[in-house]
Design an enzyme around this catalytic site. Structure first.
Site, mmCIF file in Angstrom:
data_model
loop_
_atom_site.group_PDB
_atom_site.id
_atom_site.type_symbol
_atom_site.label_atom_id
_atom_site.label_comp_id
_atom_site.label_asym_id
_atom_site.label_seq_id
_atom_site.Cartn_x
_atom_site.Cartn_y
_atom_site.Cartn_z
ATOM 1 N N ARG A 198 3.937 4.663 3.179
ATOM 2 C CA ARG A 198 4.968 5.708 3.120
ATOM 3 C C ARG A 198 4.907 6.612 4.346
ATOM 4 N NH1 ARG A 198 7.574 8.465 -1.124
ATOM 5 N NH2 ARG A 198 6.365 7.384 -2.707
ATOM 6 N N PHE A 212 -4.300 3.042 -5.989
ATOM 7 C CA PHE A 212 -2.868 2.830 -5.835
ATOM 8 C C PHE A 212 -2.118 4.054 -6.376
ATOM 9 C CE2 PHE A 212 1.290 0.729 -6.220
ATOM 10 C CZ PHE A 212 1.323 0.060 -5.019
ATOM 11 N N ASN A 213 -2.518 5.206 -5.879
ATOM 12 C CA ASN A 213 -2.007 6.493 -6.349
ATOM 13 C C ASN A 213 -2.481 7.579 -5.381
ATOM 14 O OD1 ASN A 213 -1.061 8.656 -7.969
ATOM 15 N ND2 ASN A 213 -1.531 7.529 -9.840
ATOM 16 N N ASP A 215 11.673 9.235 -3.404
ATOM 17 C CA ASP A 215 11.517 8.016 -4.203
ATOM 18 C C ASP A 215 12.870 7.448 -4.582
ATOM 19 O OD1 ASP A 215 8.815 8.278 -4.021
ATOM 20 O OD2 ASP A 215 8.532 9.097 -6.033
ATOM 21 N N ARG A 246 3.582 21.768 -8.115
ATOM 22 C CA ARG A 246 2.420 21.612 -8.985
ATOM 23 C C ARG A 246 1.432 22.745 -8.681
ATOM 24 N NH1 ARG A 246 5.553 18.632 -10.860
ATOM 25 N NH2 ARG A 246 5.289 16.451 -11.525
ATOM 26 N N ASP A 302 0.495 11.411 -2.071
ATOM 27 C CA ASP A 302 1.122 12.715 -1.898
ATOM 28 C C ASP A 302 0.107 13.841 -2.042
ATOM 29 O OD1 ASP A 302 0.743 12.044 -4.507
ATOM 30 O OD2 ASP A 302 2.681 12.770 -5.220
ATOM 31 N N SER A 357 0.846 -1.200 0.000
ATOM 32 C CA SER A 357 0.000 0.000 0.000
ATOM 33 C C SER A 357 0.871 1.235 0.000
ATOM 34 C CB SER A 357 -0.905 0.009 1.233
ATOM 35 O OG SER A 357 -1.568 1.254 1.362
#
Length: 810
Positions: free
Chosen positions: A628, A730-731, A644, A674, A734, A624
């Site tokens: 993190r 699965f994203n 990463d 971003r 962050d 998962s």
């Protein structure tokens, strides 16, 4: 004689005078003709030289050579700008003025001072291992070095380096200590008595006078932080090695004053800043001397490098007396040592007693001056004999190279036994060897000289340069030569050999050019390789001249250094990335340890990874992305860098980002900005943010954060719905953390730092997580819509790029 005797006859006298005038006129005409002929030759010679110079300058060979140098120079300038241009300041708390004079590059090194603790002098650990936090210094934890040239320069005492540290422990009155003992002591507080005050004496090289003085600092928190008090002793000559001791209630200092040619003892008038000369102990230029009381006698150890046949840094002498004030008698075996400088004969700090044994600290100067300290157990010390054996210090050698503050050498240790039963030590260290600036200048000059040779070789290979050595230097040259030089060359055997060598060199290169045709593939390959060699040499030369000492140092903030934990998440298919990742980042100065979150497959052993810091592998039961940000009791630092395993950037960029986070610990500080905006919300790349001159999100794949805040928010009940969405797609883990930060504060919650360059190693290994960019962005756009519904939109937030934190500027 008869002619002159007949001087009374007018006719004869007249005739004589006329004859003399004709002779004089002939001589004048001859001289004028000779001088005119000489002038004509000089003019012809100058004209010939001018013609040759003009023909040389405008020749195709010279123009090609000049063009090559311009091309290589342009490449060197671009390389220097790309790699070494830093528009940001190295330190955020160093201003301009007097303190800006300090910390100049010095041929003697860039020494600084660290503090260590232990249960014995053979189990010393650096201050960062004690996990001492200081909010006022944004240091969580405080890390070595604790005293640097900047510490003194910021206190308006410009210094190039600090070295040779000695401690003096001053306790409070016994009644105060007894009251303090009523409080429970734990952790580092048990090392020192609560009322103890530490004074640190050290050598500081004045940046203005370029002379060694004795500085002093004070600590009331066990040596974690230091207040600079100023210059304790300043003479007209170099001072260092300030050995401070107590005798009959008086405090004395025995600094090195070998430049004065004598060993001088000072007494404190008003400790610690006022001292007076008590006595000249020995009329010899002794270096690094100390006095100890052993077996009812006082012993003075020092080195005299002035004698004929004395090996510098390999000599040791001993004297004996009934009082530290003298008189001193030399030991019968003097010199005790006169050996190789790597043996450790020269003193390297204060001697100490442990378990009833006396130990001497020596310095190994084999590889470079002050390479390391060595410990010697003194087995015999009498007026007639001396014997010592080396014992291991138990000190862990720095493994980060020049990125460590003591990575190249450490040559002084003062370890003292405290009344609490614990031990404290101060040690100096340097990240570069002695003479590093001169060494770099020589190598840089050699590299640039080699570039000119490569340019000439390129010209020969391409046919633009007809010969390397001028033809009139060659033995077989049949053209017109200067008759003076020709006569000298005929009588000079060495000149003839040089001319023959020049001829052979030209013939060899012309032969090579004849065999290698530039139009063939082999010829093109040779020319390409030669050109690349020239580029490499030029870049190397620029690096030696402008790249500094090749160290990517940590950044000091408010006089303190700190450390962070590096955390990455990976799985078995990306082991190649992980090995390269750990090897590189573990050498960064402020990295304390690395935690690897292992999501899938068989994990590696820590010993399989080449690391300069401890590596902990945390194996997860479930694959998962939420792992993190999982809370981890192994975390010992407040700062965590989530990075990463497929991102490679310079340690200097990492250190710069860490420094910015220390200024804003309540923010997410990272390297990938971003801008989330539009209707409907759409996830876009960094170019969109730059085009719109702002950002409101930082990707946590490369970002610093306070794990005590970030991980708590991420695993709160409020974030449960977001975590479920992360598992479903699965994203977007962050993106979720950015929304949680924004939801918790109305002020700025993210900060951007632009790296000089970044390499994505997944492109080489072929195991990128997000292989389809369009699909990846589409999923993230869906996350934005959903998170905005749950936690509120962040599209109304926007912060402009700050050029001071941008490696390239805007």
């Amino acid at each position: 004689m008869g002619v002159y005797e007949a001087g009374g006859n007018g006719s004869i006298g007249t005739t004589t005078a006329t004859t003399c005038n004709c002779y004089d006129m002939s001589l004048r005409c001859w001289c004028r003709w000779k001088w005119g002929n000489h002038q004509q030759q000089q003019q012809n010679h100058h004209k010939l030289l001018h013609q040759r110079l003009v023909s040389l300058v405008f020749s195709s060979g010279f123009m090609f050579f000049l063009g090559c140098l311009v091309l290589y120079g342009s490449i060197g300038v671009f390389y220097g700008w790309l790699m070494f241009s830093k528009p940001y300041l190295r330190s955020t708390n160093v201003g301009f003025g007097l303190n800006s004079l300090g910390c100049q590059e010095d041929n003697e090194g860039s020494w600084s001072i660290g503090v260590f603790y232990g249960d014995s002098p053979f189990s010393l650990k650096p201050v960062e291992s004690m996990n001492e936090w200081r909010d006022e210094g944004a240091a969580w934890p405080v890390a070595n070095p604790v005293v640097t040239c900047a510490s003194l320069s910021d206190a308006t005492f410009p210094s190039n380096f600090v070295a040779d540290p000695f401690l003096y422990v001053q306790g409070k009155p016994l009644i105060e200590i007894c009251r303090c003992r009523q409080k429970a002591l734990s952790g580092l507080e048990s090392i020192l008595q609560v009322g103890d005050t530490l004074f640190l004496f050290y050598e500081t090289k004045n940046s203005i006078t370029m002379q060694g003085d004795i500085g002093v600092a004070k600590s009331t928190d066990k040596g974690v932080t230091w207040q600079q008090l100023g210059i304790a002793l300043d003479e007209d000559w170099h001072l260092s090695y300030p050995y401070v001791f107590n005798y009959l209630g008086q405090i004395y200092m025995l600094p090195e004053s070998s430049q004065k040619g004598e060993l001088r003892l000072y007494r404190a008038l008003n400790f610690p800043l006022q001292w007076t000369l008590e006595k000249v102990l020995i009329k010899k230029p002794l270096v690094d001397s100390f006095i100890i009381n052993h077996a009812g006698e006082y012993w003075l150890f020092g080195s005299d490098h002035s004698g004929i046949g004395t090996r510098k840094n390999g000599q040791l002498e001993i004297w004996c007396s009934s009082s530290p004030l003298g008189p001193w008698k030399p030991h019968k075996k003097n010199p005790i040592y006169n050996v190789d400088k790597s043996v450790g004969a020269r003193n390297g700090g204060r001697p100490f007693v442990y378990d009833g044994n006396l130990y001497r600290v020596g310095q190994d100067c084999g590889e470079t001056y002050g390479r390391r300290v060595r410990i010697f157990k003194i087995e015999v010390l009498t007026k007639d004999d001396y014997k010592e054996v080396e014992v291991p210090l138990g000190f862990e050698e720095p493994s980060k190279g020049r990125n460590a503050w003591n990575g190249a050498r450490y040559h002084h240790l003062d370890v003292q036994h405290l009344s609490s039963g614990k031990w404290i030590a101060v040690m100096d260290g340097d990240r570069v060897p002695s003479g590093d600036p001169v060494h770099r200048f020589i190598l840089g000059s050699a590299s640039l000289a080699a570039v000119t040779v490569v340019a000439v070789v390129l010209g020969v290979l391409l046919g633009a340069v007809k010969c390397i050595i001028p033809l009139n230097w060659c033995a077989h040259y049949s053209g017109k030569r200067n008759y003076i030089l020709l006569g000298w060359e005929r009588s000079n055997l060495f000149s003839s050999k040089v001319r023959r060598f020049c001829s052979r060199l030209n013939r060899v290169l012309l032969s090579v050019r004849g065999k290698m045709k530039p139009s063939t593939w082999f010829g093109k390959l040779v020319i390409a390789v030669t050109f690349v060699v020239g580029v490499a040499l030029m870049c190397r030369g620029v690096k030696y001249f402008y790249g500094g000492n090749d160290a990517e140092e940590a950044y000091s903030l408010n006089g303190h250094y700190s450390q962070f934990t590096l955390l990455t998440m990976t799985y078995d298919a990306r082991l190649w990335n992980l090995k390269m990742y750990v090897k590189h980042y573990s050498r960064c100065s402020s990295v304390k340890e690395i935690i690897v979150v292992w999501n899938k497959g068989r994990p590696p052993r820590s010993s399989d990874l080449d690391s300069a810091v401890p590596v902990w592998i945390r194996v997860e039961d479930q694959n998962s992305l939420n792992n993190r940000f999982k809370k981890d009791p192994m975390l010992k630092t407040r700062a965590v860098l989530e990075l990463d395993d497929d991102i490679m950037m310079r340690c200097d960029d990492i250190e710069r980002g860490f420094n910015v986070w220390r200024q804003h610990p309540d923010r997410i500080v990272g390297f990938y900005p971003r801008l989330i905006s539009g209707s409907p919300l759409k996830y876009r790349a960094e170019k969109y943010a730059r085009r719109h001159k702002g950002y409101n999100m930082i990707l946590t794949g490369a970002a610093f954060m306070d794990h005590t805040v970030a991980f708590e928010r991420y695993w709160s009940n409020e974030a449960k719905a977001g975590r479920e969405l992360v598992d479903r797609y699965f994203n977007c883990e962050d993106v979720l953390l950015n929304y949680l930060y924004a939801n918790a504060s109305s002020s700025q919650t993210v900060e951007y730092v632009r790296p000089a360059w970044v390499i994505d190693t997944s492109k080489f290994s072929g195991v990128a997580i997000s292989r389809n960019t369009n699909v990846h962005y589409k999923i993230r756009s869906s996350c934005l819509l959903r998170f905005s519904e749950i936690y509120g939109s962040i599209a109304d937030r926007k912060w402009e790029f700050d050029g001071r934190k941008d490696g390239w500027g805007l």
